[in-house]
Design a protein around this motif. Structure first.
Motif, PDB file in Angstrom:
ATOM      1  N   LYS A  43      -1.921  23.114  -7.406  1.00 44.39           N
ATOM      2  CA  LYS A  43      -1.277  21.816  -7.624  1.00 44.39           C
ATOM      3  C   LYS A  43      -2.203  20.688  -7.194  1.00 44.39           C
ATOM      4  O   LYS A  43      -3.145  20.885  -6.437  1.00 44.39           O
ATOM      5  N   GLU A  44      -1.909  19.506  -7.694  1.00 37.70           N
ATOM      6  CA  GLU A  44      -2.701  18.335  -7.309  1.00 37.70           C
ATOM      7  C   GLU A  44      -2.318  17.875  -5.908  1.00 37.70           C
ATOM      8  O   GLU A  44      -1.228  18.169  -5.409  1.00 37.70           O
ATOM      9  N   ARG A  45      -3.213  17.121  -5.308  1.00 42.76           N
ATOM     10  CA  ARG A  45      -2.910  16.544  -3.995  1.00 42.76           C
ATOM     11  C   ARG A  45      -1.739  15.571  -4.108  1.00 42.76           C
ATOM     12  O   ARG A  45      -1.618  14.844  -5.091  1.00 42.76           O
ATOM     13  N   GLU A  46      -0.921  15.568  -3.085  1.00 46.83           N
ATOM     14  CA  GLU A  46       0.250  14.684  -3.049  1.00 46.83           C
ATOM     15  C   GLU A  46       0.271  13.937  -1.725  1.00 46.83           C
ATOM     16  O   GLU A  46       0.281  14.556  -0.669  1.00 46.83           O
ATOM     17  N   GLY A  47       0.290  12.621  -1.792  1.00 47.82           N
ATOM     18  CA  GLY A  47       0.464  11.831  -0.588  1.00 47.82           C
ATOM     19  C   GLY A  47       1.919  11.907  -0.148  1.00 47.82           C
ATOM     20  O   GLY A  47       2.813  11.603  -0.943  1.00 47.82           O
ATOM     21  N   VAL A  48       2.168  12.326   1.091  1.00 43.91           N
ATOM     22  CA  VAL A  48       3.553  12.493   1.533  1.00 43.91           C
ATOM     23  C   VAL A  48       4.015  11.389   2.455  1.00 43.91           C
ATOM     24  O   VAL A  48       5.207  11.066   2.479  1.00 43.91           O
ATOM     25  N   ALA A  49       3.110  10.804   3.235  1.00 42.88           N
ATOM     26  CA  ALA A  49       3.523   9.754   4.166  1.00 42.88           C
ATOM     27  C   ALA A  49       2.317   8.913   4.540  1.00 42.88           C
ATOM     28  O   ALA A  49       1.180   9.396   4.512  1.00 42.88           O
ATOM     29  N   CYS A  50       2.592   7.672   4.900  1.00 48.13           N
ATOM     30  CA  CYS A  50       1.514   6.788   5.316  1.00 48.13           C
ATOM     31  C   CYS A  50       2.053   5.809   6.346  1.00 48.13           C
ATOM     32  O   CYS A  50       3.222   5.387   6.261  1.00 48.13           O
ATOM     33  N   ILE A  51       1.215   5.445   7.318  1.00 41.78           N
ATOM     34  CA  ILE A  51       1.585   4.462   8.322  1.00 41.78           C
ATOM     35  C   ILE A  51       0.467   3.440   8.407  1.00 41.78           C
ATOM     36  O   ILE A  51      -0.708   3.776   8.489  1.00 41.78           O
ATOM     37  N   SER A  52       0.838   2.182   8.356  1.00 40.07           N
ATOM     38  CA  SER A  52      -0.157   1.129   8.370  1.00 40.07           C
ATOM     39  C   SER A  52      -0.540   0.788   9.809  1.00 40.07           C
ATOM     40  O   SER A  52      -0.004   1.353  10.768  1.00 40.07           O
ATOM     41  N   GLY A  53      -1.480  -0.146   9.949  1.00 36.34           N
ATOM     42  CA  GLY A  53      -1.864  -0.611  11.271  1.00 36.34           C
ATOM     43  C   GLY A  53      -0.786  -1.498  11.865  1.00 36.34           C
ATOM     44  O   GLY A  53       0.366  -1.447  11.451  1.00 36.34           O
ATOM     45  N   SER A  54      -1.168  -2.312  12.847  1.00 39.87           N
ATOM     46  CA  SER A  54      -0.198  -3.144  13.544  1.00 39.87           C
ATOM     47  C   SER A  54       0.114  -4.405  12.736  1.00 39.87           C
ATOM     48  O   SER A  54      -0.809  -5.099  12.318  1.00 39.87           O
ATOM     49  N   THR A  99      -7.300   5.075   5.365  1.00 38.79           N
ATOM     50  CA  THR A  99      -7.310   4.217   4.191  1.00 38.79           C
ATOM     51  C   THR A  99      -7.222   2.764   4.650  1.00 38.79           C
ATOM     52  O   THR A  99      -6.618   2.498   5.683  1.00 38.79           O
ATOM     53  N   PRO A 100      -7.827   1.843   3.929  1.00 43.35           N
ATOM     54  CA  PRO A 100      -7.721   0.433   4.342  1.00 43.35           C
ATOM     55  C   PRO A 100      -6.268  -0.058   4.371  1.00 43.35           C
ATOM     56  O   PRO A 100      -5.898  -0.858   5.215  1.00 43.35           O
ATOM     57  N   GLN A 101      -5.461   0.444   3.444  1.00 43.80           N
ATOM     58  CA  GLN A 101      -4.038   0.110   3.440  1.00 43.80           C
ATOM     59  C   GLN A 101      -3.295   1.213   2.696  1.00 43.80           C
ATOM     60  O   GLN A 101      -3.867   1.872   1.817  1.00 43.80           O
ATOM     61  N   CYS A 102      -2.048   1.410   3.064  1.00 37.37           N
ATOM     62  CA  CYS A 102      -1.254   2.451   2.397  1.00 37.37           C
ATOM     63  C   CYS A 102      -1.187   2.160   0.901  1.00 37.37           C
ATOM     64  O   CYS A 102      -0.947   1.017   0.491  1.00 37.37           O
ATOM     65  N   GLY A 103      -1.411   3.188   0.110  1.00 38.67           N
ATOM     66  CA  GLY A 103      -1.458   3.045  -1.331  1.00 38.67           C
ATOM     67  C   GLY A 103      -2.874   2.912  -1.863  1.00 38.67           C
ATOM     68  O   GLY A 103      -3.095   2.978  -3.078  1.00 38.67           O
ATOM     69  N   GLY A 104      -3.832   2.725  -0.949  1.00 38.81           N
ATOM     70  CA  GLY A 104      -5.226   2.598  -1.342  1.00 38.81           C
ATOM     71  C   GLY A 104      -5.935   3.936  -1.362  1.00 38.81           C
ATOM     72  O   GLY A 104      -5.330   4.993  -1.142  1.00 38.81           O
TER      73      GLY A 104
END
Length: 119
Positions: A43-54, A99-104
């Motif tokens: 299967k392809e890679r799947e992003g499951v969760a992300c947390i940004s900086g402050s 990542t510089p920002q979630c979704g990037g």
């Protein structure tokens, strides 16, 4: 050299829980957004969760919403993924990545930790 090390994977029965850790060395995690990405065989890679900086904000894939929680402890330079009510379809190698920002785009990756959900 930037280094990310995942830990906490293993074998768990359906409905069980695991907590994954992603510890960073040689750089401060709090300047980055951190994501957890999984890849199951075939299967392809799947992003499951992300947390940004402050200030920290979080985002989740629909497949894990309500079951997984991402958090960070900047003093420990560590990001966590609490996984509850695990299902066989959660079986995959889990990676953390910066990542510089979630979704990037993800830049630095850890080596991955295997999660297997099976009875």
């Amino acid at each position: 050299q930037v280094q990310l090390v995942e830990s906490g994977g293993g074998l768990v029965q359906p409905g069980g829980s695991l907590r994954l850790s992603c510890e960073a060395s040689r750089f401060a995690l709090d300047y980055y957004a951190i994501g957890w990405v999984r890849q199951a065989p075939g299967k392809e890679r799947e992003g499951v969760a992300c947390i940004s900086g402050s200030p920290a904000s979080t985002s989740y894939a629909d497949s894990v919403k309500g079951r997984f929680t991402i958090s960070r402890n900047n003093r420990k330079n560590t990001v966590y993924l609490q996984m509850n009510n695990l299902k066989p379809e959660d079986t995959a190698v889990y990676y953390c990545a910066t990542t510089p920002q979630c979704g990037g785009l993800y830049t630095y990756w850890g080596q991955g930790t295997q999660v297997t959900v099976s009875s």
